[in-house]
Design an enzyme around this catalytic site. Structure first.
Site, mmCIF file in Angstrom:
data_model
loop_
_atom_site.group_PDB
_atom_site.id
_atom_site.type_symbol
_atom_site.label_atom_id
_atom_site.label_comp_id
_atom_site.label_asym_id
_atom_site.label_seq_id
_atom_site.Cartn_x
_atom_site.Cartn_y
_atom_site.Cartn_z
ATOM 1 N N HIS A 55 0.849 -1.209 0.000
ATOM 2 C CA HIS A 55 0.000 0.000 0.000
ATOM 3 C C HIS A 55 0.875 1.246 0.000
ATOM 4 C CE1 HIS A 55 -3.974 1.976 0.896
ATOM 5 N NE2 HIS A 55 -3.100 2.983 0.979
ATOM 6 N N HIS A 57 1.510 5.375 -2.143
ATOM 7 C CA HIS A 57 1.018 6.422 -3.057
ATOM 8 C C HIS A 57 2.219 7.055 -3.735
ATOM 9 C CE1 HIS A 57 -3.220 6.450 -1.709
ATOM 10 N NE2 HIS A 57 -2.666 5.928 -0.628
ATOM 11 N N GLN A 150 -9.398 9.033 -5.870
ATOM 12 C CA GLN A 150 -9.125 9.656 -4.565
ATOM 13 C C GLN A 150 -10.257 10.554 -4.074
ATOM 14 O OE1 GLN A 150 -5.806 10.322 -2.292
ATOM 15 N NE2 GLN A 150 -7.798 10.513 -1.288
ATOM 16 N N HIS A 208 -9.282 1.555 -0.392
ATOM 17 C CA HIS A 208 -9.242 2.291 0.855
ATOM 18 C C HIS A 208 -10.641 2.125 1.455
ATOM 19 C CE1 HIS A 208 -5.735 4.093 -0.954
ATOM 20 N NE2 HIS A 208 -5.488 4.801 0.130
ATOM 21 N N GLU A 211 -11.498 4.340 6.246
ATOM 22 C CA GLU A 211 -10.365 5.045 6.866
ATOM 23 C C GLU A 211 -10.919 6.264 7.590
ATOM 24 O OE1 GLU A 211 -7.309 6.455 4.223
ATOM 25 O OE2 GLU A 211 -5.912 6.848 5.873
ATOM 26 N N ASP A 307 2.073 3.143 2.990
ATOM 27 C CA ASP A 307 1.125 4.202 2.628
ATOM 28 C C ASP A 307 1.814 5.468 2.106
ATOM 29 O OD1 ASP A 307 -1.355 5.286 2.156
ATOM 30 O OD2 ASP A 307 -1.951 5.451 4.242
HETATM 31 FE FE FE2 Z 1 -3.560 5.063 1.111
#
Ligand code: FE2
Length: 425
Positions: A55, A57, A150, A208, A211, A307
């Site tokens: 995971h 970005h 996103q 995701h 969260e 992440d």
């Molecule tokens: Fe993430």
């Protein structure tokens, strides 16, 4: 005649062995008495399969401070800040940042990464940049890309079409963010539609999911249900799942068996979850880590992800999956010998299983990718987060580092110090 022999290392299961490599494959494991073009002496050192980050970005990494920092430290301000960055970033800059990060990752022994890539902007600039990066790093890093709307599949105009375009362009995995849609119903519908897209295209899913600190954010339930309905078991992961930290215990006792039966994996991200969650609390303050030990006890596959590194959501980061395991161990209180050992597996073999990596591991026929660590065993590796003495990717030595010993000048004490200790051997 081998191309490369790694001599005398200790495998994570404690076996001491040589490893023989020909081309890009491991071709022998055991005592080897043969010639080789290159020999690495790993006597007493831990040999691990590569670290795997499920995971990340990569379109946002190493952008910290551009155009400003996240003042509140919250997920929501991070998303807003990322929206500002998206408007000013360029293709070349994203490629440059991503490649710089991949250098860090390779040097730390991360040889497989699943990166989400934002699919909301009509330009799909980030998607194009990371597709280019995927190709550039392929000789040493297996980069899996997740189409990630996103700003919300339905909340962001054009996101659904752009996400499908990204998949058409070759993005590997279907992502989503149901808790960021405008309503619970939109969240549920987005999970359903994205899972159907994955089923039609025979793709994996990594969302995701929940969260948030809201205990009523229950999209993981829909994700597990849709996984079962569409026969996607073993190909679906829910990332973060932080709301589970705050959920009612009775509800969780019903939820966990569903996740286990559905074959959905979980990817908590301890460094980020500990920083972002609980920001609306006073005291006691929730820390947002999902229920790792409880899921493991149910037989659910759980891996730890990194992440973020130096981006709108996280102002630190090292590209070290042992930092991730270390934080996960602490936040989830995984302190028994078996649990500490499990934390090492979670950033190596368990993450590899979640990503569906082929020919991963330390066995004859596997890809010749491994890491030599300045540690005696996996628990010591988590404790020390030591030097990656050698990193081998597909049969090639791609990185070396010195041991982290200090030279002391203390009266009556020896000059050298080693922090290694046989406590957990
Ligand atoms: Fe993430």
């Amino acid at each position: 005649m081998f191309d490369l022999i790694v001599k005398g290392g200790t495998l994570p299961d404690g076996r001491k062995t040589d490893i023989g490599i020909q081309g890009d494959r491991i071709t022998a494991i055991g005592p080897i008495d043969a010639e080789a073009r290159q020999i690495i002496d790993a006597t007493g050192d831990l040999i691990s399969p590569p670290f795997v980050d499920p995971h990340f970005h990569m379109d946002a990494t190493l952008s910290y401070g551009t155009p400003r920092i996240n003042a509140s430290g919250t997920l929501l301000e991070g998303i807003g800040l990322w929206g500002e960055l998206k408007e000013v970033m360029t293709h070349e800059e994203v490629v440059e940042r991503a490649l710089a990060y991949c250098d860090w990752a390779a040097s730390m022994g991360i040889l497989a990464i699943r990166s989400h890539v934002d699919t909301c902007h009509d330009s799909l600039l980030g998607v194009q940049a990371l597709l280019e990066v995927r190709q550039k790093v392929a000789p040493y890093i297996e980069l899996q890309l997740v189409a990630f709307p996103q700003d919300g599949l339905y909340r962001s105009p054009g996101a659904l079409d752009n996400t499908i375009r990204a998949l058409d362009m070759g993005v590997d995995v279907v992502g989503g963010i149901p808790h960021f849609e405008r309503t619970m119903e939109d969240g549920r519908a987005s999970v359903r539609e994205l899972c159907e897209i994955a089923a039609q295209r025979s793709l994996m899913v990594d969302m995701h999911c929940d969260e948030t600190d809201d205990p009523l954010s229950r999209h993981i339930e829909t994700l597990a249900f849709e996984t079962q309905r569409l026969g996607l078991g073993g190909r679906v992961a829910g990332s973060h799942l932080t709301s589970m930290h705050s959920m009612d215990n009775y509800y969780v006792s019903k939820l966990l068996p569903l996740i286990a039966e559905a074959g959905v994996a979980a990817i908590p991200n301890p460094l980020i979850n500990i920083v972002l969650q609980g920001r609306h609390d006073t005291f006691p303050k929730r820390r947002g880590m999902t229920r790792v030990k409880e899921m493991l006890a149910m037989g659910i596959t759980v891996g730890f992800g990194q992440d973020c590194v130096l981006d709108p959501w996280y102002s630190l980061g090292t590209a070290d999956m042992l930092d991730v395991a270390f934080m996960g161990l602490h936040v989830d209180q995984m302190t028994s010998p078996e649990e500490m050992r499990k934390c090492f597996d979670m950033v190596t073999v368990d993450n590899a299983r979640i990503m569906g990596l082929q020919d991963y591991g330390l066995h004859v026929g596997a890809k010749a990718s491994l890491v030599v660590l300045d540690a005696g065993n996996p628990i010591e590796a988590v404790r020390l987060r030591p030097s990656r003495l050698a990193v081998i990717a597909n049969g090639k030595l791609i990185s070396t580092a010195p041991r982290g010993n200090s030279q002391l000048s203390l009266p009556g004490r020896p000059p050298g110090i080693r922090r290694r200790h046989s406590a957990h051997s």
